[in-house]
Design an enzyme around this catalytic site. Structure first.
Site, mmCIF file in Angstrom:
data_model
loop_
_atom_site.group_PDB
_atom_site.id
_atom_site.type_symbol
_atom_site.label_atom_id
_atom_site.label_comp_id
_atom_site.label_asym_id
_atom_site.label_seq_id
_atom_site.Cartn_x
_atom_site.Cartn_y
_atom_site.Cartn_z
ATOM 1 N N SER A 75 -10.425 -1.510 6.546
ATOM 2 C CA SER A 75 -11.111 -2.538 7.334
ATOM 3 C C SER A 75 -10.329 -2.878 8.595
ATOM 4 O O SER A 75 -9.107 -2.778 8.640
ATOM 5 C CB SER A 75 -11.303 -3.805 6.494
ATOM 6 O OG SER A 75 -10.062 -4.329 6.096
ATOM 7 N N CYS B 98 -2.435 -2.910 3.547
ATOM 8 C CA CYS B 98 -3.780 -3.202 3.059
ATOM 9 C C CYS B 98 -4.729 -3.212 4.250
ATOM 10 O O CYS B 98 -4.322 -2.927 5.380
ATOM 11 C CB CYS B 98 -3.781 -4.561 2.339
ATOM 12 S SG CYS B 98 -5.117 -4.769 1.149
ATOM 13 N N HIS C 165 -0.692 -9.613 5.098
ATOM 14 C CA HIS C 165 -1.015 -10.961 4.642
ATOM 15 C C HIS C 165 -0.181 -12.026 5.359
ATOM 16 O O HIS C 165 -0.236 -13.199 5.006
ATOM 17 C CB HIS C 165 -0.831 -11.065 3.131
ATOM 18 C CG HIS C 165 -1.865 -10.300 2.370
ATOM 19 N ND1 HIS C 165 -1.734 -8.960 2.101
ATOM 20 C CD2 HIS C 165 -3.053 -10.667 1.842
ATOM 21 C CE1 HIS C 165 -2.797 -8.546 1.431
ATOM 22 N NE2 HIS C 165 -3.614 -9.563 1.264
ATOM 23 N N GLU D 86 1.100 -0.817 -1.402
ATOM 24 C CA GLU D 86 1.802 -1.949 -0.792
ATOM 25 C C GLU D 86 3.298 -1.806 -0.991
ATOM 26 O O GLU D 86 3.768 -1.552 -2.090
ATOM 27 C CB GLU D 86 1.317 -3.256 -1.425
ATOM 28 C CG GLU D 86 2.011 -4.487 -0.916
ATOM 29 C CD GLU D 86 3.270 -4.830 -1.699
ATOM 30 O OE1 GLU D 86 4.237 -5.276 -1.063
ATOM 31 O OE2 GLU D 86 3.294 -4.635 -2.925
ATOM 32 N N CYS E 263 -10.712 -16.615 0.208
ATOM 33 C CA CYS E 263 -11.663 -16.754 -0.888
ATOM 34 C C CYS E 263 -12.536 -15.506 -0.983
ATOM 35 O O CYS E 263 -12.789 -14.834 0.025
ATOM 36 C CB CYS E 263 -12.575 -17.959 -0.676
ATOM 37 S SG CYS E 263 -11.704 -19.507 -0.452
ATOM 38 N N ASP F 95 -10.521 3.222 -3.323
ATOM 39 C CA ASP F 95 -9.467 2.225 -3.538
ATOM 40 C C ASP F 95 -9.451 1.724 -4.986
ATOM 41 O O ASP F 95 -10.500 1.383 -5.538
ATOM 42 C CB ASP F 95 -9.680 1.018 -2.621
ATOM 43 C CG ASP F 95 -9.450 1.356 -1.160
ATOM 44 O OD1 ASP F 95 -8.783 2.361 -0.889
ATOM 45 O OD2 ASP F 95 -9.940 0.604 -0.291
#
Length: 775
Positions: free
Chosen positions: A448, A741, A709, A680, A531, A614
């Protein structure tokens, strides 16, 4: 110590993000600089009051500690770190600034590592504990929150991470001696908690809850038996505190029978068991004559209506074991389920009616707890009507259209070993190398790209009918053109289309697969302000339309470089949805695998040379009980191979794993037989890569070099250092360079800056290797 009766009905925790994601909006407004720290804290107080009010309305007693205060600004384990003052030296700042520096990092200080909370999709921040880490009672927030709730009119029950669980989940701080364990600091943590108990008692707190899920799992570095022994001594010391509230110790997420005797012997007033994933102890195996048994009979992990007849049977048996006191509760905190089914509607009238009768979100689960507690208090005849109604609904569900599809069951039954096997990697690798023509240390991303406000608006406009499907498609195509051009300009080697059409890596597929339903407002906290809306697998799964072929082939038409097809694997689709519980997970996984196998065949036929499937949840679903590991790993690996083994040898299969402790399942990762595995590794500074080398992992690896993140932009030198660490153990002809990620949650400025640094770092290392080879 106070002396009060434990409430007959309670829950272990409630969704923390807010019915309308109020906490998410408050956090992101603060991070963006639109609000101040006092305004952020004020908004969280409003949310807490709304939660207490709602739980009171649903029937939990507001005056005896039945309502848990499980609120947090970001993460409950981080809250424990701050409470204990266990702050690594690289962090500084005032209270709120320091808190978010630990969670999100700063440009000069990487954040705490993040990983999965037991076998859930919630991410907690890993404490860093060394021999010299300061540990003491350092933060009064727990006491202050209780006092404010009391001022508002509620007697709540503070919820904290238990001392043994806290140290068991911690990692050794940088610079700690080799082999040193944070568990050696348990006495310091206990002493700090003793001080906390004294302050809570002084404030008038009647009950406090400590969660000790570390005592129900075999998946931590310290053996469960050792943790249980440590826990008994720790809890004896805490019980002996000169002044304290009464204590509830919970054993959620798994079977707590092994730990129960030790916790009871410590003298705590109440202990909770998960009686959905675990069982009651054998009669006579533990003395509960002076301990309240809190029976977790309402499942806090899934969204299906409780079988009240089964719950009643369990509670009747529990009455015989705990003659002094018995209470009804959830199996764990309700943070893992959405707020309320009343917020949902589904377009199909029959499915809407069915799901509303089949499902129970957090509010409905509170109602189930209250109902069962009424049976416990007034006699089981008092709830006979509710029990009969639940049984009737469950029976009707079995006959509903789509719950069983015979043709799907037949196809799953026909799967054999040949359908799950590719030719050996040694034969595939040269064919893929020739077909792709990639440089050494090929660069790529995980899938993404940032989801911009304009993309989210386009999706909302389509749902609201403000634009038609053709207009929406053109907006998405424009974003794909932008992402492909951007990657070509940056010099990445294997491209992605950026996934602008996808709301979520699981929900997107679930919305298109038969047997799944997506919610509109079923938000669940993943970490911090992040979320997700887990989809609901209500029936047998089949693929009736292509899932991703259109977007992948369009992206490939824009470039001569290979574009990866991007799919989510069967285990992750299950783990990040609410799966059905009336058939084994293994059967559901194979149903999804067959749907993905069809999709992969169409992608390959359309000319897609690289396909990524994935499986970040592979480790997440590992059972907490070691005796169940082998069976789980067998079916989870087999389902992945059923999805991916139908391709030609020259088609390169990638997989991706992130944010779990994967060292335990290296055999399974190897057995996936993916050609390239990205994983990761940035926050842990390549911690797993030497383990792969020792294991003898023989295929290509893409250890993440950018922690996506965190909003910080790593420098080229930092990325070179991480690549060099990986290069020490992974052959350079099998080493890929990529982020940890997907980039969905990042913004474009930091994405562009970091990808520029990533390509520059890969180029610098390539040049160094080339120069060394000519000497």
């Amino acid at each position: 110590m106070s002396s009060s009766t434990f409430p007959t009905a309670t829950i272990l925790g409630y969704p923390r993000i807010g019915r309308n994601r109020e906490l998410k909006r408050a956090l992101e407004s603060f991070w963006a600089g639109r609000t101040t720290a006092p305004q952020l804290l004020a908004s969280t107080d409003v949310l807490r009051r709304q939660t207490f009010e709602r739980l009171s309305e649903l029937g939990l007693n507001s005056s005896i500690g039945a309502i848990p205060d499980s609120s947090t600004l970001y993460d409950h384990v981080l809250d424990a770190t701050v409470l204990l003052g266990a702050i690594p030296q690289r962090f500084s700042g005032d209270a709120v600034e320091l808190y978010f520096a630990l969670a999100r990092g700063t440009q000069d200080a990487p954040p705490l590592e993040m990983t999965k909370w037991f076998d859930t999709n919630y991410h907690y921040l890993v404490p860093e504990i060394g021999p010299d880490t300061p540990i003491g009672y350092a933060d009064t927030s727990v006491v202050n929150r209780w006092a404010s709730a009391s001022d508002w009119g509620w007697v709540t029950r503070p919820v904290l991470v238990g001392p043994v669980t806290y140290v068991a989940l911690a990692k050794a701080a940088e610079g700690a001696p080799e082999g040193w364990s944070p568990l050696s600091r348990i006495d310091d943590v206990v002493a700090a908690y003793q001080d906390l108990l004294i302050h809570l008692a002084g404030a008038g707190v009647p009950w406090v809850q400590f969660d000790e899920p570390a005592l129900v799992t075999d998946n931590l570095a310290t053996p469960r038996s050792e943790l249980i022994a440590v826990a008994e001594e720790a809890w004896k010391k805490l019980v002996a505190a000169p002044a304290r509230p009464e204590i509830l110790v919970t054993l959620p997420y798994g079977d707590g029978r092994a730990a129960l005797p030790a916790i009871v012997r410590s003298g705590v007033e109440a202990v909770q068991l998960d009686l959905v994933r675990g069982e009651l102890p054998d009669p006579g195996s533990v003395d509960l004559s002076s301990t309240t048994l809190v029976a977790g009979v309402v499942d806090g992990r899934n969204v299906w209506r409780t079988d009240l007849a089964r719950a009643e049977r369990v509670l009747r048996a529990a009455q015989d074991l705990a003659p002094a006191s018995l209470a009804v509760a959830t199996t764990n905190s309700l943070q893992h389920v959405p707020h309320d089914t009343a917020l949902e509607t589904w377009e199909d009238p029959e499915l809407d009616a069915n799901l509303h009768s089949w499902l129970a979100f957090a509010d409905q689960k509170v109602g189930e707890v209250v109902t069962l507690a009424r049976g416990l208090e007034q006699g089981w005849d008092a709830i006979a009507r509710e029990v009969a109604e639940a049984t009737l609904v469950l029976d009707k569900r079995k006959q509903a259209a789509g719950v069983v599809l015979p043709e799907v069951r037949d196809r799953v039954g026909a799967l054999d070993d040949a359908a799950r096997t590719r030719v050996p990697f040694s034969e595939r690798e040269p064919l893929q190398t020739a077909a792709l023509g990639l440089p050494s240390l090929p660069t790529t991303t995980i899938g993404s790209f940032p989801q911009t406000a304009s993309i989210r608006k386009a999706r909302a406009d389509l749902v609201a009918g403000r634009i038609n499907h053709a207009e929406y498609t053109e907006r998405i195509r424009e974003e794909v053109r932008h992402v492909i051009a951007l990657q070509e300009d940056l010099g990445l080697d294997v491209l992605v289309h950026g996934e602008p059409e996808r709301n979520d890596m699981v929900q997107y597929f679930a919305e298109q697969l038969d047997g799944f339903a997506a919610t509109r407002n079923g938000w669940v906290q993943s970490y911090g302000s992040r979320c997700t809306r887990p989809s609901i697998q209500w029936g047998d799964v089949a693929r009736s339309i292509p899932l991703s072929v259109e977007w992948t082939t369009f992206a490939q038409s824009l470039t001569d470089k290979p574009v990866k097809g991007m799919l989510t694997g069967p285990v992750t689709i299950l783990a990040w949805s609410f799966p059905r519980i009336d058939i084994p997970l293994s059967e559901s996984a194979d149903q999804i695998a067959l749907a993905l196998r069809e999709e992969i065949a169409e992608l390959e036929e359309a000319g897609t040379a690289v396909i990524q499937v994935d499986e970040p949840a592979l480790r997440e679903l590992l059972p907490l009980d070691a005796t169940k590991h082998a069976a789980y790993l067998d079916w989870s690996v087999s389902s992945f191979r059923a999805a991916t083994s139908g391709v030609r040898p020259e088609t390169q299969i990638h997989t991706h794993l992130c944010y779990s402790e994967f060292g335990q399942i290296l055999d399974a990762i190897d057995a996936l037989d993916a050609d390239v595995t990205s994983i990761e590794a940035a926050r842990s500074r390549m911690e797993l890569i030497p383990e792969l080398a020792v294991h003898g992992f023989g295929r290509a690896v893409g250890p993440g070099v950018w922690d996506i993140h965190s909003p910080r932009v790593p420098s080229t030198d930092e990325l070179i250092e991480l690549i060099s660490l990986a290069e020490n153990t992974v052959p350079t002809n099998r080493l890929w360079i990529n982020p940890d990620c997907g980039l969905k949650t990042r913004d474009y400025p930091e994405t562009l800056a970091t990808l520029e640094n990533l390509v520059a770092a890969a180029t610098a290392v390539r040049n160094r290797i080339a120069a060394a080879s000519t000497r």
